[in-house]
Motif scaffolding. Sequence first.
Motif, PDB file in Angstrom:
ATOM      1  N   GLY A 479      -9.318  51.780  47.370  1.00  0.00           N
ATOM      2  CA  GLY A 479      -9.013  53.144  46.952  1.00  0.00           C
ATOM      3  C   GLY A 479      -9.676  54.186  47.823  1.00  0.00           C
ATOM      4  O   GLY A 479      -9.866  55.330  47.397  1.00  0.00           O
ATOM      5  N   ARG A 480     -10.035  53.818  49.029  1.00  0.00           N
ATOM      6  CA  ARG A 480     -10.736  54.718  49.942  1.00  0.00           C
ATOM      7  C   ARG A 480     -10.022  54.760  51.297  1.00  0.00           C
ATOM      8  O   ARG A 480      -9.398  53.798  51.720  1.00  0.00           O
ATOM      9  CB  ARG A 480     -12.188  54.270  50.148  1.00  0.00           C
ATOM     10  CG  ARG A 480     -13.042  54.299  48.892  1.00  0.00           C
ATOM     11  CD  ARG A 480     -13.282  55.726  48.417  1.00  0.00           C
ATOM     12  NE  ARG A 480     -14.186  55.788  47.278  1.00  0.00           N
ATOM     13  CZ  ARG A 480     -13.797  55.719  46.009  1.00  0.00           C
ATOM     14  NH1 ARG A 480     -12.502  55.571  45.723  1.00  0.00           N
ATOM     15  NH2 ARG A 480     -14.662  55.789  45.025  1.00  0.00           N
ATOM     16  N   ASP A 481     -10.186  55.889  51.971  1.00  0.00           N
ATOM     17  CA  ASP A 481      -9.661  56.067  53.323  1.00  0.00           C
ATOM     18  C   ASP A 481     -10.608  55.359  54.292  1.00  0.00           C
ATOM     19  O   ASP A 481     -11.742  55.806  54.498  1.00  0.00           O
ATOM     20  CB  ASP A 481      -9.574  57.560  53.630  1.00  0.00           C
ATOM     21  CG  ASP A 481      -8.970  57.855  54.997  1.00  0.00           C
ATOM     22  OD1 ASP A 481      -8.864  56.928  55.819  1.00  0.00           O
ATOM     23  OD2 ASP A 481      -8.621  59.020  55.245  1.00  0.00           O
ATOM     24  N   LEU A 482     -10.152  54.269  54.890  1.00  0.00           N
ATOM     25  CA  LEU A 482     -11.013  53.492  55.785  1.00  0.00           C
ATOM     26  C   LEU A 482     -11.462  54.300  56.988  1.00  0.00           C
ATOM     27  O   LEU A 482     -12.518  54.031  57.563  1.00  0.00           O
ATOM     28  CB  LEU A 482     -10.286  52.229  56.246  1.00  0.00           C
ATOM     29  CG  LEU A 482      -9.937  51.197  55.170  1.00  0.00           C
ATOM     30  CD1 LEU A 482      -9.280  49.974  55.806  1.00  0.00           C
ATOM     31  CD2 LEU A 482     -11.166  50.786  54.384  1.00  0.00           C
ATOM     32  N   ASN A 483     -10.679  55.290  57.372  1.00  0.00           N
ATOM     33  CA  ASN A 483     -11.025  56.089  58.544  1.00  0.00           C
ATOM     34  C   ASN A 483     -12.223  56.999  58.286  1.00  0.00           C
ATOM     35  O   ASN A 483     -12.699  57.654  59.201  1.00  0.00           O
ATOM     36  CB  ASN A 483      -9.818  56.940  58.961  1.00  0.00           C
ATOM     37  CG  ASN A 483      -9.863  57.324  60.421  1.00  0.00           C
ATOM     38  OD1 ASN A 483     -10.218  56.516  61.277  1.00  0.00           O
ATOM     39  ND2 ASN A 483      -9.504  58.573  60.720  1.00  0.00           N
ATOM     40  N   ARG A 484     -12.682  57.044  57.040  1.00  0.00           N
ATOM     41  CA  ARG A 484     -13.857  57.844  56.700  1.00  0.00           C
ATOM     42  C   ARG A 484     -15.062  56.961  56.373  1.00  0.00           C
ATOM     43  O   ARG A 484     -16.063  57.456  55.869  1.00  0.00           O
ATOM     44  CB  ARG A 484     -13.559  58.748  55.495  1.00  0.00           C
ATOM     45  CG  ARG A 484     -12.376  59.681  55.691  1.00  0.00           C
ATOM     46  CD  ARG A 484     -12.657  60.735  56.752  1.00  0.00           C
ATOM     47  NE  ARG A 484     -11.557  61.692  56.854  1.00  0.00           N
ATOM     48  CZ  ARG A 484     -10.534  61.567  57.701  1.00  0.00           C
ATOM     49  NH1 ARG A 484     -10.476  60.514  58.519  1.00  0.00           N
ATOM     50  NH2 ARG A 484      -9.585  62.480  57.737  1.00  0.00           N
ATOM     51  N   HIS A 485     -14.961  55.661  56.641  1.00  0.00           N
ATOM     52  CA  HIS A 485     -16.042  54.752  56.243  1.00  0.00           C
ATOM     53  C   HIS A 485     -16.490  53.836  57.379  1.00  0.00           C
ATOM     54  O   HIS A 485     -16.942  52.722  57.145  1.00  0.00           O
ATOM     55  CB  HIS A 485     -15.596  53.898  55.048  1.00  0.00           C
ATOM     56  CG  HIS A 485     -15.533  54.666  53.762  1.00  0.00           C
ATOM     57  ND1 HIS A 485     -14.470  55.483  53.437  1.00  0.00           N
ATOM     58  CD2 HIS A 485     -16.401  54.762  52.725  1.00  0.00           C
ATOM     59  CE1 HIS A 485     -14.684  56.030  52.261  1.00  0.00           C
ATOM     60  NE2 HIS A 485     -15.845  55.623  51.810  1.00  0.00           N
ATOM     61  N   TYR A 486     -16.396  54.294  58.619  1.00  0.00           N
ATOM     62  CA  TYR A 486     -16.808  53.453  59.740  1.00  0.00           C
ATOM     63  C   TYR A 486     -18.319  53.231  59.780  1.00  0.00           C
ATOM     64  O   TYR A 486     -18.787  52.286  60.409  1.00  0.00           O
ATOM     65  CB  TYR A 486     -16.337  54.055  61.068  1.00  0.00           C
ATOM     66  CG  TYR A 486     -14.940  53.628  61.440  1.00  0.00           C
ATOM     67  CD1 TYR A 486     -14.704  52.389  62.002  1.00  0.00           C
ATOM     68  CD2 TYR A 486     -13.851  54.461  61.204  1.00  0.00           C
ATOM     69  CE1 TYR A 486     -13.422  51.984  62.339  1.00  0.00           C
ATOM     70  CE2 TYR A 486     -12.563  54.069  61.538  1.00  0.00           C
ATOM     71  CZ  TYR A 486     -12.353  52.826  62.098  1.00  0.00           C
ATOM     72  OH  TYR A 486     -11.088  52.428  62.419  1.00  0.00           O
TER      73      TYR A 486
END
Length: 561
Positions: A479-486
Motif C-alpha cells: 500500500g505504499r509508493d515504492l519510489n518513495r522508500h528507497y
Amino acid sequence: MFPALETELKQEVLPDPYEDFMYRHLQYYGYFKAQRRSLPNSATHHHVWKNNPQYLLNGSLGERDDLTQDTLQRKLPWPTCLSSVVHRQIEAVRRDSLMLSSPLLRSRQLLYDELDEVNPRLREPQELFAFFSTRGPLQPPRWPIECEVIKESIHHIEWVPSLPEYFYQPTGNEKVPEIVGEEKGTVVYQLDSVPTEASYFTSSRVGGKRGIIKEPAVTLQGPEDNTLLFESRFESGNLQKAVRVDTYEYELTLRTDLYTNKHTQWFYFRVQNTRKDTTYRFTIVNLLKPKSLYTIGMKPLMYSQSDANTHNIGWRREGNEIKYYKNNMDDGQQPFYCLTWTIRFPHDQDTCFFAHFYPYTYTDLQCYLLSVANNPIQSQFCKLRSLCRSLAGNTVYLLTITNPSETPQEAAAKKAVVLSARVHPGESNGSWIMKGFLDFILSNSPDAQLLRDIFVFKVVPMLNPDGVIVGNYRCSLAGRDLNRHYKTLLKKSFPCIWHTRNMIKRLLEEREVLLYCDFHGHSRKNNIFLYGCNNNNRKYWLHERVFPLMLSKNAPDKVST
C-alpha cells in the motif's frame, strides 16, 4: 525374536541436512519453541513408518491425537514379543507424534503421506531461486487471496499504427455528463470484497481467491439484449464497477490501488456484446489528478479482437467528444475528476478492450525473457537470474548484459550502467521503453556490440510485479509508493527496492556505476524527458546533465529539453 526388524531399527540414519537447517530456522524465528533434542528424526521415522504398515492410525489425515501407546499396542499383533529396542522406538514415535500435533510447532513445513499413513517430513526447498525453466511453462502470477481471477488467458498482438495517432481537437462544446450513480442507474458489473486501506496483504496464491468464480456482470436476457458485458479480473485489469445510466451510456468506477483508498489513473477493462455503428459513451467518475493529457485531447486506447484476428490490427487511439472535468459529486473529502468519451465499435458482437496506455503485463515480460533465454546467441552475453521475490512471491528478474572479456583485467575495467522500470505499475510505457532498449542492446547492431564491449548493463525490467499483476497505478501490495522508500530498512515490506539498492551497493564495490536510469511514464507531459539528481558539489554539477543533453541532440523530435 525378530532379529531382522531389530537389525533394521539399529541401522544408523544420518540426519537430513536440509531438515536440520529448517528446524534451526523455525526455532530462530520463534515457530518452534521446544528443545532441539526433542525434535523428531523424521528420516528414521520415515523409514520405520513406511516399512511397517501396522503403525497406521484410525483417523483421517492430520488427526494424530489418537496415536497413543494403547493405540499402538492394539495395532500390533505381537506387542509383548518386541525387544526393548523396538519398544523404545515406538515410544519415540508416540512422543514425537504428540509433539508434532502440539502448539509448540506452528509450521506448515510438515507434509504427510496420503492414505492416512503417518509420515511427517519437511517440505523440499521449493523454487529456491524462483526461476522458470527454458523448456517448461512460465511461472503463473501469484495474486492476493482476496482477488478473484478469471481462468481465461488475455493476449494482445503487437502492432504499430501506419500513421501517427493525433490528439482529439477539443471544440469547447463537448458534453459534460451529470453523474447519475447507481441510485438512478443499473449496476451491470461490480467487484465484491476489494481490499482497501482498512485491510492489509496477508498471503497470495496462483489464481487468487479460492472457490468458484462469481459472475459480477449481468446475464443477457436474449439476443436482443444490448447490455455491454464488462470484465477486468485479469492481469493489470482494474475496473471495479459499471453502471448503465442510459441505453448506450455507462458510468465507470476504477478500483483504487489495493490496500489503499487512492491512486486512480490507470484503467484497463474488457467489454463484450457490442453493437456496430452505435455511439456509446463511457465516463470514468473517480480519477484523482486535477490535470491530465486528456484535457488537451489524448485519446483512450481501444483493442478490437475481431480486427486483431482478421486484419492484424492491435491497440489504437480512439474516441471523440473527450472531456476531462471535475466531478460534481462532492463527498467532503478528496475531489474526484471525470474522463468522458464517445466511441463507435467497429463490429457487432465483438470483444473489445480499453486502456489508459498500452498494457504490458508480468506474463508479457516473462514471455520476452523466456525468448531471450532460449536464444543461443543472446544467452551468451545476457545472463538472467532472480533478484528476489516480491511480497506475493512473484520473481523480480535481473539481467546482466555484457560481452565476454578476453582478460580478467578487461572485465574489471568495465563501467556499469543500471536500468530499471515499472516501479509504478500503471506506467506501462516504461516497460515498452525498456523492451525497446533490450531489443537494441541484445541485437547484432555494431553500436550494441560496442556498448556490450565497454559496459556491464544491470537491468531490472519490472521492479513492482505485484502492482502490475493486480492493476495498481502507483503502489505495491504494501500500500505504499515504492519510489518513495528507497532508503527503507524494511527488507520484508519492500523487498524489490531493498534488493535493487543492495545490488547497486555491491556493484559499486566492484566497479564504477556510470549511470542509473529508472523508466517511468507521466500523465501530464509529452514526449520523452528526464529528471536528474542535483549534486551540491560544483565539480560534478554538469555530470547529471550530460546524458539528457546527448538524448536531446540525438532524438530532437522525441526528447523534450
